[in-house]
Design a protein around this motif. Structure first.
Motif, PDB file in Angstrom:
ATOM      1  N   THR A  50      18.491  10.881 -10.924  1.00 44.04           N
ATOM      2  CA  THR A  50      18.811   9.828 -10.283  1.00 44.04           C
ATOM      3  C   THR A  50      20.076   9.280 -11.365  1.00 44.04           C
ATOM      4  O   THR A  50      20.971   8.697 -10.972  1.00 44.04           O
ATOM      5  N   GLY A  51      20.122   9.768 -12.648  1.00 44.97           N
ATOM      6  CA  GLY A  51      21.243   9.382 -13.551  1.00 44.97           C
ATOM      7  C   GLY A  51      22.426   9.737 -13.016  1.00 44.97           C
ATOM      8  O   GLY A  51      23.531   9.069 -13.018  1.00 44.97           O
ATOM      9  N   LEU A  52      22.619  11.253 -12.563  1.00 37.18           N
ATOM     10  CA  LEU A  52      23.838  11.501 -12.005  1.00 37.18           C
ATOM     11  C   LEU A  52      24.265  11.034 -10.688  1.00 37.18           C
ATOM     12  O   LEU A  52      25.413  10.857 -10.646  1.00 37.18           O
ATOM     13  N   THR A  53      23.386  10.355  -9.893  1.00 37.07           N
ATOM     14  CA  THR A  53      23.588   9.658  -8.823  1.00 37.07           C
ATOM     15  C   THR A  53      24.141   8.315  -9.297  1.00 37.07           C
ATOM     16  O   THR A  53      25.269   7.856  -8.559  1.00 37.07           O
ATOM     17  N   VAL A  54      23.527   7.596 -10.093  1.00 33.39           N
ATOM     18  CA  VAL A  54      23.943   6.238 -10.675  1.00 33.39           C
ATOM     19  C   VAL A  54      25.490   6.697 -11.148  1.00 33.39           C
ATOM     20  O   VAL A  54      26.428   5.628 -10.997  1.00 33.39           O
TER      21      VAL A  54
END
Length: 607
Positions: A50-54
């Motif tokens: 999720t972090g890299l998506t955000v």
């Protein structure tokens, strides 16, 4: 070893060649953060799913820094994290036993406290410490939950943005679907059924079907179908978990290599934005001024410095480390914080609570059919398997997870569940499946082939917790999975073992089955014996969630609101599976990406 030395060299060269065409194994030099004070619009703690998506979506509009404890898994862990077959056979870092191999370059090496309702077992809980997070060593299955499950999420948090209809655009946005290559799959018994309208023209995450079908899995799939669990013509991305499906996976079909948030979202951001990444760096704590998050204290190889955020800090450190970081930063239960002399910024009793972790159990038998592992382990068939992989992105090396089924238990087994357990089902939508069944194959040391069908409950009633071991950010948190603290979970697993045994007794299974049952074995027969087997041998699916639960304002157990904003402070959000308010049925990877897309959009819209 599965491969000869020659094969290892050839495989490595082939994979490197394909990777060079697919993705660089380094960031642009100007995108690597120097260990010194700096200021950005947004800081994302955790370069995982999720972090890299955000971070990638925010970096299209603003300056973004990503703090990540690891580096490139392709370098630190090699083929094990790249070759799809190896996701099932060679990722030793996921060993749940206390004797797990130490892989600090990719795994946080978290170990639970003794599980009091599972014979005091301690469990190693692998979590990705690398760019890509746990998408770097999961089994790559891509499926979504049920429409009713998302509606329940929406109702719990008071926000209809979490209905399936509202989330579907975010599911579609991240995914670039490649239809199944039936010629490469070469199996009439494993033709995928799916709903193309559930996908769109998204990117950058590749999702595709395996370019090889394990022969044993086709028989195990037939066995589940033979007991009344038919193929679902829509697959598992249209808001249904009913019947069986040949699953797509997060695999780049052109190269038959793993797709993670690093190979998709980070590589996209590296090529198209000014994203900054701080690898091999640990977030010490979130910094506050008048209850507003202003940045993060960071440790890179002993150098401590501050990354300041002019707009927001987004914590995406995972279901165990996100609550840990919040507590180290003064957000959590007051009694925990004061016991470690941590100044209280916001008293949020729900931080680290409500941990939910679905548990799985196998029923296994020896079989007379070949499987992907036996093909690559056989010197007579391995060279052709290797050629197909290197030259055609096909064959057994190109395949990962395959077939999953969901069902409402048949009435004869449902009636064996205690009334108290059945009553708990009433708190969930009526179309929830009761059980999940995953088929798998193994090769034993002596070369024998084994087939397995696992059962997993789809409603998690037990609750665990995460708390601090100390005020030192270098110490892992204390994790209690709470396994079987509610007996309803075990009740469903007992019924699941009986149901899987019915599948193993079907005509298709008897065609390939050899000898007596291996696991749990014919001596495990009564409910009490099955229960003991489950408590001794049950394992996680690595789908833990809900330790920073989303909820409504005023809910004392809630940590964030429906847009991920942490209650009681400003400028701070959490964006990972820790915010999902309860364990959704199905697998969590698709949810992690969609959540990242949604939270990023919430942040952009609020600018």
């Amino acid at each position: 070893m599965l491969l000869s030395i020659h094969a290892v060299v050839v495989t490595f060269l082939g994979i490197c060649a394909s990777l060079s065409a697919a993705t660089p194994l380094h960031l642009r030099d100007d995108h690597i953060g120097a260990p010194q004070d700096a200021t950005f619009d947004y800081i994302v703690v955790g370069g995982g799913t999720t972090g890299l998506t955000v971070a990638a979506r925010l970096s299209e509009h603003a300056s973004v820094a990503v703090i990540e404890a690891g580096g490139y898994y392709q370098i630190t862990y090699g083929n094990n994290s790249v070759v799809p077959l190896y996701s099932l056979t060679r990722i030793d870092a996921i060993d749940p036993s206390p004797q797990f191999p130490r892989r600090p370059e990719i795994d946080w090496e978290l170990v639970t406290v003794p599980q009091t309702n599972a014979f005091n077992r301690t469990v190693h809980y692998a979590q990705g410490k690398t760019l890509g997070g746990s998408s770097a060593f999961n089994t790559m299955s891509y499926l979504r939950s049920t429409s009713s499950a998302y509606q329940r999420w929406a109702s719990m948090v008071g926000d209809n943005d979490y209905t399936f209809k509202s989330l579907l655009p975010f599911f579609k946005k991240s995914v670039r679907l490649t239809p199944p290559n039936l010629e490469k799959r070469n199996s009439a018994n494993a033709t995928p059924e799916y709903d193309p309208s559930a996908y769109g023209d998204g990117s950058p995450l590749d999702v595709s079907w395996n370019n090889f079908v394990d022969p044993t899995l086709t028989w195990l799939a037939k066995s589940l179908q033979a007991i009344g669990i038919p193929i679902n013509p829509k697959g598992f991305s249209s808001g249904e978990l009913k019947g069986g499906a040949w699953l797509p996976s997060t695999i780049d079909p052109a190269h038959a290599t793993r797709e993670s948030s690093q190979t998709s979202f980070l590589d996209y951001a590296d090529a198209n934005t000014q994203i900054k990444v701080y690898p091999y760096s640990i977030a010490v704590r979130v910094l506050f001024e008048n209850e507003t998050a202003t940045g993060v204290s960071v440790d890179t190889n002993g150098t401590i410095y501050t990354l300041s955020a002019t707009k927001e800090v987004i914590v995406s450190a995972g279901v165990f480390n996100s609550p840990k970081l919040l507590m180290l930063s003064g957000i959590g239960p007051t009694e925990v914080l004061t016991s470690f002399d941590i100044p209280v910024v916001a008293n949020l009793p729900g931080v680290g609570q409500n941990l939910q972790d679905p548990t799985s159990i196998n029923v296994a038998n020896f079989v007379n059919t070949p499987n992907a592992q036996s093909i690559v382990a056989n010197p007579a068939t391995e060279p052709e398997a290797l050629r197909k992989y290197v030259e055609e992105a096909a064959g057994p090396y190109s395949s990962a997870a395959g077939y999953i089924s969901y069902e409402r238990l048949p009435d004869d087994l449902r009636q064996t569940l205690p009334p108290a357990t059945l009553a708990k089902f009433d708190n969930f939508p009526s179309d929830f499946p009761d059980s999940q069944y995953i088929v798998g194959t193994f090769v034993m040391a002596n070369g024998s082939s084994m087939g397995a069908i696992s059962s997993t409950f789809t409603r998690t009633f037990s609750r665990g917790s995460v708390t601090l071991a100390s005020a030192d950010y270098k110490d892992n948190p204390l994790i209690d999975l709470g396994w079987f603290s509610d007996p309803a979970d075990a009740d469903v697993l007992i019924a699941g073992v009986k149901r899987v045994r019915q599948a193993w007794s079907s005509e298709p299974a008897l065609t390939i089955r050899l000898g007596a049952e291996v696991l749990p074995g014919d001596t495990v027969d009564t409910d009490e014996e099955i229960l003991s087997y489950i408590k001794n041998n049950g394992n996680q699916l690595w789908h833990a969630s809900s330790t920073c639960s989303m909820g409504k304002a005023g809910d004392k157990s809630a940590v964030v609101d429906s847009k991920g904003r942490v209650f009681g402070v400003k400028g701070l959000r959490v964006a990972d599976l820790s915010v999902v308010p309860y364990a959704l049925p199905g697998h969590c990877q698709a949810n992690a990406y969609a959540l990242g897309e949604k939270i990023a959009r919430d942040i952009i819209d609020a600018r």
